[in-house]
Design a protein around this motif. Sequence first.
Motif, short mmCIF file in Angstrom:
data_model
loop_
_atom_site.label_atom_id
_atom_site.label_comp_id
_atom_site.label_asym_id
_atom_site.label_seq_id
_atom_site.Cartn_x
_atom_site.Cartn_y
_atom_site.Cartn_z
N GLY A 101 -8.04 2.84 0.94
CA GLY A 101 -6.78 3.34 0.40
C GLY A 101 -5.59 2.69 1.07
N CYS A 102 -5.85 1.91 2.11
CA CYS A 102 -4.79 1.17 2.80
C CYS A 102 -5.03 -0.32 2.53
CB CYS A 102 -4.85 1.46 4.30
SG CYS A 102 -6.46 1.12 5.04
N GLY A 103 -4.25 -1.17 3.13
CA GLY A 103 -4.45 -2.61 2.95
C GLY A 103 -5.77 -3.07 3.52
N VAL A 104 -6.31 -4.15 2.97
CA VAL A 104 -7.60 -4.67 3.45
C VAL A 104 -7.52 -5.21 4.87
CG1 VAL A 104 -8.56 -5.19 1.18
CG2 VAL A 104 -7.22 -6.92 2.36
N ASP A 105 -6.31 -5.46 5.35
CA ASP A 105 -6.14 -5.97 6.71
C ASP A 105 -6.07 -4.86 7.75
OD1 ASP A 105 -3.74 -5.13 5.58
OD2 ASP A 105 -2.53 -6.54 6.74
N ILE A 106 -6.26 -3.61 7.30
CA ILE A 106 -6.20 -2.45 8.20
C ILE A 106 -7.55 -1.77 8.22
CG2 ILE A 106 -5.11 -0.21 8.62
CD1 ILE A 106 -2.68 -1.34 7.02
N PRO A 148 -6.19 -1.47 -11.93
CA PRO A 148 -5.20 -2.05 -11.03
C PRO A 148 -4.75 -3.43 -11.52
CG PRO A 148 -7.22 -1.50 -9.85
CD PRO A 148 -7.48 -1.26 -11.28
N TYR A 149 -3.49 -3.75 -11.31
CA TYR A 149 -2.99 -5.07 -11.70
C TYR A 149 -3.68 -6.16 -10.87
CZ TYR A 149 0.00 -8.98 -12.81
OH TYR A 149 0.44 -10.20 -13.22
N ALA A 150 -3.97 -5.84 -9.61
CA ALA A 150 -4.62 -6.83 -8.75
C ALA A 150 -5.43 -6.13 -7.67
CB ALA A 150 -3.57 -7.73 -8.10
N LEU A 151 -6.37 -6.88 -7.13
CA LEU A 151 -7.15 -6.43 -5.98
C LEU A 151 -6.95 -7.42 -4.84
CD1 LEU A 151 -10.62 -5.58 -7.60
CD2 LEU A 151 -8.83 -3.97 -6.91
N TYR A 152 -7.17 -6.93 -3.64
CA TYR A 152 -7.15 -7.77 -2.44
C TYR A 152 -8.52 -7.61 -1.82
CZ TYR A 152 -2.22 -7.58 -3.39
OH TYR A 152 -1.00 -7.68 -4.01
N ALA A 153 -9.08 -8.70 -1.33
CA ALA A 153 -10.44 -8.64 -0.79
C ALA A 153 -10.58 -9.49 0.46
CB ALA A 153 -11.44 -9.11 -1.84
N LYS A 154 -11.34 -8.96 1.40
CA LYS A 154 -11.82 -9.73 2.56
C LYS A 154 -13.33 -9.76 2.38
CE LYS A 154 -10.05 -9.56 6.64
NZ LYS A 154 -9.00 -10.23 7.39
N SER A 171 -9.22 -3.48 -1.79
CA SER A 171 -8.12 -2.52 -1.90
C SER A 171 -7.16 -2.97 -2.99
CB SER A 171 -7.36 -2.41 -0.57
OG SER A 171 -6.26 -1.53 -0.70
N GLU A 172 -6.36 -2.03 -3.47
CA GLU A 172 -5.26 -2.36 -4.38
C GLU A 172 -4.03 -2.78 -3.58
OE1 GLU A 172 -4.40 0.42 -7.58
OE2 GLU A 172 -6.34 1.34 -7.21
N MET A 229 -15.88 3.76 3.18
CA MET A 229 -15.95 3.41 4.60
C MET A 229 -15.43 4.53 5.50
SD MET A 229 -14.85 -0.22 6.33
CE MET A 229 -13.54 0.40 7.38
N ALA A 230 -15.37 5.75 4.98
CA ALA A 230 -14.84 6.88 5.75
C ALA A 230 -15.86 7.34 6.79
CB ALA A 230 -14.50 8.04 4.81
N ARG A 231 -15.39 8.17 7.70
CA ARG A 231 -16.30 8.79 8.68
C ARG A 231 -17.33 9.63 7.93
NH1 ARG A 231 -11.17 9.61 11.13
NH2 ARG A 231 -11.02 8.48 13.10
#
Length: 198
Positions: free
Chosen positions: A170-175, A95-101, A196-197, A146-148
């Motif tokens: 697979g969605c944004g880290v804010d979701i 991935p070009y970038a990652l997003y993290a919480k 997440s990407e 983090m799935a069921r």
Amino acid sequence: MKYEYWLAAIPCLSDYKKRLLREEYKEGRAVYYIEEMQLRFLPFLEDRDVEAILKAKKEICIEKEWEYLEKQNIRFIPCFSEAYPKKLWQIPDPPYALYAKGKLPKEGIPGVAIVGARKCTPYGQEMALDYGKYLAEHGVQIISGMARGIDGAGQRGALDGGGMTFGVLGCGVDICYPRDHIGLYMDIQRSGGILSEQ
């Protein structure tokens, strides 16, 4: 870094071409200010890529979106950053970038994915909890979706074992998805991280 975020956020432009653009121009800001004619002369860009870049210049409000990331405590980690996980460079198209919480997985520490059926049996859920806890107690990071079902149970077990776990979404880290895992989502951020990407 705001312009690096803009480059990462361009939809319909592959991560590979984003990396080529950055290699060519050395920074996201320079890519943002390329004139259309220059873009059209780049041999690795097709017309649809140029259109995607031009559209992103008009539609992505850099200041507003960057402010949102900061308010949500979302870290932006581009591929050229020291913080970017080294193991991702071992895959064909990182991935070009990652997003993290929260945190990123630690380099040099073993990591295991506990994945399985979302509609698992009670026995399967119990085993995933036990495996997650046991591995965490022995210093292994749990990286999962983090799935069921099995995934979430393995991550809950890691937390119960006092270890680190990371939810790759697979969605944004804010979701928080699935929504009924909101407790797990919050707990993971305290001892590990959500990645997440998007």
